[in-house]
Design an enzyme around this catalytic site. Sequence first.
Site, short mmCIF file in Angstrom:
data_model
loop_
_atom_site.label_atom_id
_atom_site.label_comp_id
_atom_site.label_asym_id
_atom_site.label_seq_id
_atom_site.Cartn_x
_atom_site.Cartn_y
_atom_site.Cartn_z
N HIS A 1 62.14 27.03 11.56
CA HIS A 1 61.47 26.50 12.75
C HIS A 1 61.23 25.00 12.57
CE1 HIS A 1 57.97 25.57 15.27
NE2 HIS A 1 58.23 26.64 15.99
N LYS B 1 67.40 28.76 20.61
CA LYS B 1 66.29 28.54 21.53
C LYS B 1 66.59 27.27 22.35
CE LYS B 1 62.23 30.05 21.03
NZ LYS B 1 61.39 30.85 21.96
N ASP C 1 63.40 20.96 23.39
CA ASP C 1 62.01 20.65 23.74
C ASP C 1 61.71 19.26 23.15
OD1 ASP C 1 59.21 20.28 23.56
OD2 ASP C 1 58.81 22.39 23.17
N ASP D 1 57.83 18.57 27.41
CA ASP D 1 58.79 19.47 26.77
C ASP D 1 60.16 19.27 27.43
OD1 ASP D 1 60.41 21.74 26.49
OD2 ASP D 1 58.78 23.19 26.65
N ASP E 1 51.76 16.51 28.74
CA ASP E 1 50.49 16.78 28.07
C ASP E 1 50.35 15.83 26.88
OD1 ASP E 1 51.71 17.99 25.69
OD2 ASP E 1 52.19 19.67 26.99
#
Lengths: 368, 489
Positions: free
Chosen positions: B239, B294, B297, B368, B375
């Site tokens: 990750h 995935k 981002d 993202d 944010d």
Amino acid sequence: MPRKLDFDDSLFADLPEWADVTPVEQYEGVNPVAPIFYTPEYTDATNYFRAIVQSGEKSERVLDLTENIIRQNPAHYSAWQYRYETLVSLLPTPTPSSHPLLTAEVELMDELAVLFLKTYQVWHHRRLLVQITREPQRELDFIKKGLQVDSKNYHTWSYRQWILGFFGGKGSISKEGDEEIDEDLWASELDFVDTLLATDVRNNSAWHHRFFVVWACGVREGEEDRERVLKRELIYAKQAISLAPSNPSAWNYLRGILAHTNTPFSSLVTFAEAYAYPRESVDAKQRDIVDLENPLPSESADLPCAEAMEFLADAWEVEGGQEKIDAAVTMWTALANERDVMRKKYWEHRIRDAHLGLRGGQKKTTTA
Amino acid sequence: MLPPKTTNDGFPTPTSLSQSETEEMLIKHIPDDTSQKKPTLDKKMHMSFLVRNLVQGFPERYISQDASQPWLLFWTVQAFSVLQVGLDPGNKQRIIDKVLAWQHPDGGFGGGPGQAAHLLPTYASVCILAIVGRPGPGGGWDQIDREKMYKFFMSLKLKDGSFLVAHHSEVDVRGIYCLLMVATFLDLLTPELVEGTASFVASCQTYEGGFASSSHPSYSLSGDVLPPPAARPPLGEAHGGYTFCALASWVLLQPYLELSQEKPTIDVSNLLRWLVHMQGTFIELGGFKGRTNKLVDGCYSWWCGGSFALLEALGVGGIQNANSDEVPIDSGTGDGVWDDVDEGLYNRMALQEYIIYAGQHPTGGLRDKPPKNADAYHTLYCLSGLSSAQHHVFPSHLRKKQFLDSWKSSDSTKDELRKRSFGSILSWIEEEGASHILGGTENRLNATHPLTNLTITHTEAITAHFYEQDVPAKQRSAPTPTRAAAATA
């Protein structure tokens, strides 16, 4: 006793059973920059929480208070931490797994885990609880449901792996305090992975779990014949690749098991070659050959597949010698200029590194 | 011409479907060839976003981050630093006062006043103080209780070398990075503190090459760690966020490992391979993903993109690590002579495109991916990632020697580890003339230190204070050997 749990209109400040506690404001004597705009309910509950932490009270009403905060902000780790300490202080030692406080806590966690799937704390609290209840199978069943909702949730997966390692790994401790490995826990793991990969062969979390179960946790009962296991897993990965070749998860698993078992990549050159070239050349070469150990790409597969090209180049680089290095360089060049241009810098780095190796120069070390 | 979509090999699954949806969205953000508009980082708009958060505060939905108040503030003030903006003394003091309200009476910092001490907010708090604080009364630096901090750290240590993030809480490599970073800043590193930690970090590397959150401790009945080959499997898959934390921890542990008998290893080649594969293709505008299969981002611009600089400390990439500056290549590119090995091992220009075209929210702040909201978290890590793609910051042998030569010795027996850690953390400098800024100098951001994610100036000041050392003036920072070709912006 009336309980303050839901978002009704009463505040802790209004409840007579909390009248003995003087709430503590968050910032006293500081005019804070970057404030968060709290709701009145959140300010109220956390004011009482700060007071309780100061007094050190650990009673059943603290469970109500912390649950209230957690429902408003599941990432409030201090509320979780204090809740755990309170619960432990209220439970007898040893704790019967049927103790009503414990049972209620487990049921609450089942509810909150679904509500707050992506929060660290809900999963960690379960971890603390299962060390008291010692009912890992119940957890595995619960997680299975959770993964149906979100099949790549990191916390859920790492919790499942922790359960298996803690209760089913070397050094795990049974209820009776003996050291034992609970092999039954592992019984349905591979079927579980199969189901998930049948739904989505690109689910990398499921591939990682497969590696965890088959390779990373020692040897399970019935899996002692490692050569047979390797053969089984190679065929599994190759078949997954044949369905959808451009799937880095499957290739990474294949590479992973080869490295783990010290099997040279060159042993799979025949397999990878069928994927690494444009379809015409593959068909001409292999059309009439039926080889179950080397399944061919599906008819709709998009060839050449970059992962196969990379695999071949890696295999040839390790084999070494001018001819093999040249072949690897040709492959990397095609990746750099045509098939995977985004990673041009990396493929050029590999070419450079291989040349250095060939010239007897100091090749980059693989470990540090 | 638009770049090709990712193939699904005629075999769609939930993963390929969501990939395809994302590509449909991203493709709208690729400027067409006829557009004359320069790629622009809208600094003013992002400034307003940050000022709004700092002055007015955070809306109600940020209650979910009430236990991360130090992070909200760190993301905000560090984003100012990356945007080359300093704060006025009044605001600085208010920030210092707020941070000090988070310090726990038993050491460490919590997520807010009255919250339990925790490694993550401890890191964020110390970093904020590095940016806005100063020595002396009320300055924040000398009000950090270092003795209690050290005791807090030791109280979290487990036998496998790992650390809980807080009492009764989880173990993961984020906490270890935060602890090592703070211990390095505050001169708290001891062999006792970090014994076994490098082995733990190494055990989190997965077969994919990246790192997982944690590994299973394999305790025996007695509570001792079982010797190898006892399985110590990673928990969770490779990750981006955990990989950055593990790799940075590994680099921070090098001074200790040089002096220690412990010789754990990680597979750097496999790590490099995993990292480069996290970069999306052209249809994904070269953004980074956090895991295999995935979605891209913006925050992984820093966690993955920023990791490449760290690899230079391990001998991978960068001109200092080049074995030769004239190795022929025959990929048919360039003139056959390798003259720009220092440009990095990933596509830095493409990453800048992702952040500028897809990462900026139309009303300020970064995100993202479209159509998500901006944010505080994504604003900082998109900006830091962009900065890291613009500049080449590397661990200079020359700069390190400068620090080691100027070291003022004390009689402490742990002096050697202190000295090496000090020289190592402060060896990082920006290579002059090596910036590659998409859209030109108006888009330039401050360079950040690859380990700390603070500016190099902030990193030097707080570190020199706690080690009671001086910061020698920088010599010209050209790395050796001299660059063959000057880079163009």
